[in-house]
Write a protein that holds these residues in place. Structure first.
Motif, PDB file in Angstrom:
ATOM      1  N   LEU A   1       7.208  40.848  75.746  1.00  0.00           N
ATOM      2  CA  LEU A   1       6.865  41.817  74.707  1.00  0.00           C
ATOM      3  C   LEU A   1       5.617  42.631  75.022  1.00  0.00           C
ATOM      4  CD1 LEU A   1       7.536  39.719  71.465  1.00  0.00           C
ATOM      5  CD2 LEU A   1       9.079  41.272  72.670  1.00  0.00           C
ATOM      6  N   VAL A   2       4.810  42.188  75.991  1.00  0.00           N
ATOM      7  CA  VAL A   2       3.521  42.852  76.233  1.00  0.00           C
ATOM      8  C   VAL A   2       3.400  43.461  77.623  1.00  0.00           C
ATOM      9  CG1 VAL A   2       2.323  41.413  74.545  1.00  0.00           C
ATOM     10  CG2 VAL A   2       2.419  40.657  76.937  1.00  0.00           C
ATOM     11  N   CYS A   3       4.361  43.219  78.494  1.00  0.00           N
ATOM     12  CA  CYS A   3       4.296  43.698  79.887  1.00  0.00           C
ATOM     13  C   CYS A   3       4.990  45.050  79.984  1.00  0.00           C
ATOM     14  CB  CYS A   3       4.950  42.672  80.802  1.00  0.00           C
ATOM     15  SG  CYS A   3       4.986  43.135  82.530  1.00  0.00           S
ATOM     16  N   ARG A   4       4.213  46.114  80.120  1.00  0.00           N
ATOM     17  CA  ARG A   4       4.757  47.473  80.034  1.00  0.00           C
ATOM     18  C   ARG A   4       5.812  47.787  81.113  1.00  0.00           C
ATOM     19  NH1 ARG A   4       1.679  51.155  76.954  1.00  0.00           N
ATOM     20  NH2 ARG A   4       1.973  52.842  78.456  1.00  0.00           N
ATOM     21  N   PRO A   5       5.616  47.425  82.392  1.00  0.00           N
ATOM     22  CA  PRO A   5       6.658  47.720  83.388  1.00  0.00           C
ATOM     23  C   PRO A   5       7.968  46.959  83.159  1.00  0.00           C
ATOM     24  CG  PRO A   5       4.542  47.457  84.459  1.00  0.00           C
ATOM     25  CD  PRO A   5       4.356  46.981  83.040  1.00  0.00           C
ATOM     26  N   TYR A   6       7.952  45.960  82.286  1.00  0.00           N
ATOM     27  CA  TYR A   6       9.169  45.249  81.895  1.00  0.00           C
ATOM     28  C   TYR A   6       9.772  45.884  80.642  1.00  0.00           C
ATOM     29  CZ  TYR A   6      12.026  41.248  80.278  1.00  0.00           C
ATOM     30  OH  TYR A   6      13.046  40.430  79.849  1.00  0.00           O
ATOM     31  N   VAL A   7       8.917  46.185  79.665  1.00  0.00           N
ATOM     32  CA  VAL A   7       9.374  46.697  78.372  1.00  0.00           C
ATOM     33  C   VAL A   7       9.925  48.119  78.484  1.00  0.00           C
ATOM     34  CG1 VAL A   7       8.619  47.367  76.045  1.00  0.00           C
ATOM     35  CG2 VAL A   7       7.815  45.218  77.054  1.00  0.00           C
ATOM     36  N   PHE A   8       9.313  48.939  79.349  1.00  0.00           N
ATOM     37  CA  PHE A   8       9.635  50.363  79.384  1.00  0.00           C
ATOM     38  C   PHE A   8      10.448  50.781  80.609  1.00  0.00           C
ATOM     39  CE2 PHE A   8       5.880  50.067  76.640  1.00  0.00           C
ATOM     40  CZ  PHE A   8       6.355  50.730  75.512  1.00  0.00           C
ATOM     41  N   THR A   9      11.202  49.846  81.179  1.00  0.00           N
ATOM     42  CA  THR A   9      12.054  50.147  82.342  1.00  0.00           C
ATOM     43  C   THR A   9      13.477  49.690  82.069  1.00  0.00           C
ATOM     44  OG1 THR A   9      10.191  49.787  83.842  1.00  0.00           O
ATOM     45  CG2 THR A   9      12.371  49.784  84.820  1.00  0.00           C
ATOM     46  N   ALA A  10      14.460  50.484  82.444  1.00  0.00           N
ATOM     47  CA  ALA A  10      15.851  50.058  82.322  1.00  0.00           C
ATOM     48  C   ALA A  10      16.082  48.818  83.177  1.00  0.00           C
ATOM     49  CB  ALA A  10      16.787  51.180  82.754  1.00  0.00           C
ATOM     50  N   SER A  11      16.885  47.919  82.666  1.00  0.00           N
ATOM     51  CA  SER A  11      17.134  46.661  83.372  1.00  0.00           C
ATOM     52  C   SER A  11      18.087  46.862  84.538  1.00  0.00           C
ATOM     53  CB  SER A  11      17.710  45.624  82.404  1.00  0.00           C
ATOM     54  OG  SER A  11      18.997  46.019  81.955  1.00  0.00           O
ATOM     55  N   LEU A  12      18.131  45.866  85.406  1.00  0.00           N
ATOM     56  CA  LEU A  12      19.004  45.917  86.580  1.00  0.00           C
ATOM     57  C   LEU A  12      20.473  45.979  86.168  1.00  0.00           C
ATOM     58  CD1 LEU A  12      17.286  43.232  88.832  1.00  0.00           C
ATOM     59  CD2 LEU A  12      17.462  45.675  89.341  1.00  0.00           C
ATOM     60  N   PRO A  13      21.298  46.690  86.942  1.00  0.00           N
ATOM     61  CA  PRO A  13      22.740  46.743  86.653  1.00  0.00           C
ATOM     62  C   PRO A  13      23.365  45.350  86.699  1.00  0.00           C
ATOM     63  CG  PRO A  13      22.122  48.430  88.240  1.00  0.00           C
ATOM     64  CD  PRO A  13      20.933  47.539  88.085  1.00  0.00           C
ATOM     65  N   PRO A  14      24.413  45.128  85.922  1.00  0.00           N
ATOM     66  CA  PRO A  14      25.073  43.811  85.903  1.00  0.00           C
ATOM     67  C   PRO A  14      25.526  43.341  87.279  1.00  0.00           C
ATOM     68  CG  PRO A  14      25.896  45.186  84.116  1.00  0.00           C
ATOM     69  CD  PRO A  14      25.032  46.065  84.967  1.00  0.00           C
TER      70      PRO A  14
END
Length: 416
Positions: free
Chosen positions: A283-296
Motif C-alpha cells: 500500500l505504500v510502495c509507489r513503484p508497486y502501487v502505480f505500475t501495471a502488473s505483469l501479464p498473466p
C-alpha cells in the motif's frame, strides 16, 4: 559522512548545464561517434533476428553462440515454462491493464508469490514488474529522509536510484571492504534508521560479496540488511537461494531482492522477507502501487521456472563446471580476468581500453560469439570489459569452441 547522493559517474546520470538540454550528453555522443568512425560494428545496437535456444541465435545476420545473456539456468526454452505461459495467455489474455492494488492481481500473481515464498522459505513475497523496480521500490520506501543507506560503491544503478528517490543519506564504501563498511556504520548518528545494501554477486566483475562478515557487522551496529541476489539466484547455494544461503546468513538478512530476467528466464522482479510488517509495502510502495502488473503469461512462466529451479542440482553443477573451464581456459591463454578464481557464472575479461575492447568484441562476433561490451564510466575503475555470462545449457563442446574463438580473436587483435 555523505551529505546526499554521492555516487560514481554514470552515463545515465550526467551533470546538467545551461542551454540545450541534450548538451549534457555530448561526451557520450562523441565517444560513440569516435568508436563508429574507427569502422567497428556498433556494439550497442546488436539485433537478434532469431533465437534458437538459450545458447544459440542469429545476431546481425550471423549464426552465433550466446555468451552474454544472463540466461544462467537456460530456462527460456524449457518446455514446461513455455507451456505454462501459453496456457495463461489463452485463459487470461495478454495483460492485466491495471495495478496490483486495483484490478491487476490475478491468480497467477498469487501463485508466483507462493512459489517465491517456498523457494526461499520466507513468510512474504512481493512481485514487481521489473527487477529495477523492485530495488527502486523497496529501498525508496523503507529508507527515507533522515535515514541512512550504507552501500557498496559498485552497487547497481537501480540501488543508487532507489536511494535517491527515497532521499535518504547515502553512505558509500569501497567495494567489498568490510572495514570501510564498519567505519561508516559507526559514524551514523545514534538512533537513526540504517539500511545496509549489498549484492551477492556483482555483475561487472562477477565477484562475490563477503556476506557472512558484512551481515554480522551490520546487525551488530543496528542496521537492517538488504541483499540483491539478481546474479546468484538459481545456482549459488545448496538450493540455489544465492550467496545468502552459501554464506549461511539467509535467516539474518531482512530483505532479499531478485529478478526474473536472469536465472528464471522471463521478466519481473521481487522481494522476499520475514519482517512481520512487510505486507504494508503493498500500500505504500509507489513503484508497486502505480505500475501495471505483469501479464498473466509472464507470472505463469516465472512460477513454473521457480518451482523447477528448486530441483535443479544437476544444472547447477554443470553451470559451475562451465564457469571453471572457461575461466581457467581464458586465464591459460593469457587474458586478464576480473577475478583470480571463478566465483560465479560471470567471467569478466579486462580489455586495455574501449577501442581495443570494441575491436575484440567485433572479432568475436565475426567468429560467431556474442559477449557483452561493458564500458567506462559504468565499470569499476573505468575498465573496459568483455563480460561473459555462462549458461547451464552450454555443452562441454560449446565451451571448448568458445575458448578457440577467444584465442583466434585475441591474437588477431593483439590482445594476447
Amino acid at each position: 559522512m555523505s551529505q546526499g547522493p554521492v555516487q560514481p559517474d554514470r552515463p545515465d546520470r550526467p551533470e546538467g548545464g545551461q542551454g540545450d538540454l541534450f548538451s549534457k550528453f555530448d561526451d557520450t555522443i562523441a565517444m560513440r561517434a569516435n568508436l563508429l568512425a574507427s569502422g567497428v560494428t556498433d556494439p550497442f545496437a546488436l539485433v537478434m533476428e532469431k533465437v534458437h535456444s538459450p545458447t544459440r541465435a542469429v545476431c546481425n545476420g550471423r549464426e552465433t553462440i550466446l555468451l552474454g545473456t544472463y540466461n544462467y539456468m537456460g530456462m527460456t526454452f524449457d518446455p514446461d515454462v513455455i507451456s505454462a505461459g501459453q496456457q495463461a495467455l489463452r485463459d487470461y489474455g495478454s495483460g492485466t491493464t491495471g495495478s496490483r492494488v486495483l484490478n491487476g492481481t490475478y491468480q497467477g500473481h498469487r501463485e508466483c508469490e507462493a512459489a517465491l515464498r517456498e523457494f526461499y522459505g520466507m513468510d512474504h513475497a512481493m512481485v514487481f514488474s521489473t527487477g529495477y523496480q523492485a530495488n527502486l521500490g523497496i529501498i525508496s520506501t523503507i529508507a527515507g529522509k533522515g535515514d541512512y543507506v550504507v552501500l557498496d560503491i559498485d552497487s547497481h544503478a537501480s540501488i543508487w536510484d532507489g536511494c535517491s528517490m527515497g532521499q535518504a543519506e547515502i553512505v558509500p564504501f569501497r567495494h567489498n571492504d568490510i572495514e570501510a563498511m564498519e567505519k561508516r556504520l559507526k559514524r551514523i548518528p545514534e538512533g537513526a534508521g540504517k539500511l545496509v545494501v549489498l549484492e551477492g554477486v556483482y555483475s561487472m566483475l562477477g565477484d562475490v560479496a563477503p556476506l557472512a562478515e558484512m551481515v554480522r557487522i551490520a546487525k551488530a551496529n543496528g542496521a537492517m540488511v538488504l541483499v540483491d541476489e539478481a546474479h546468484s539466484m538459481g545456482f549459488i547455494g545448496e538450493n540455489g537461494r544465492g550467496v545468502v544461503e552459501e554464506a549461511g546468513v539467509i535467516d539474518d538478512v531482512d530483505f532479499i531482492i531478485g529478478t526474473f530476467s536472469k536465472s528464471v528466464g522471463t521478466v519481473g522482479g521481487f522481494c522476499v522477507s520475514n519482517h512481520p510488517k512487510f505486507d504494508i509495502m503493498r500500500l505504500v510502495c509507489r513503484p508497486y502501487v502505480f505500475t501495471a502488473s505483469l501479464p498473466p503469461s509472464v507470472v505463469a512462466t516465472a512460477a513454473t521456472s521457480i518451482r523447477k529451479l528448486m530441483d535443479a542440482r544437476d544444472k547447477r553443477e554443470h553451470l559451475w563446471k562451465n564457469s571453471r573451464r572457461l575461466h581457467g581456459g581464458l586465464k591459460a591463454l593469457g587474458f586478464r580476468l576480473g577475478t583470480e578464481e571463478p566465483q560465479s557464472a560471470i567471467v569478466a575479461v579486462i580489455m586495455p581500453d574501449l577501442e581495443q575492447g570494441a575491436s575484440m568484441w567485433e572479432a568475436l562476433l565475426r567468429e560467431g560469439l556474442y559477449v557483452n561490451l561493458a564500458r567506462p564510466p559504468a565499470t569499476p575503475a573505468n575498465m573496459t570489459l568483455l563480460r561473459c555470462s555462462l549458461c547451464a545449457e552450454h555443452s562441454d563442446e560449446e565451451v571448448e569452441t568458445i575458448l578457440g574463438m577467444f584465442e583466434r580473436a585475441g591474437r588477431a587483435t593483439g590482445i594476447i
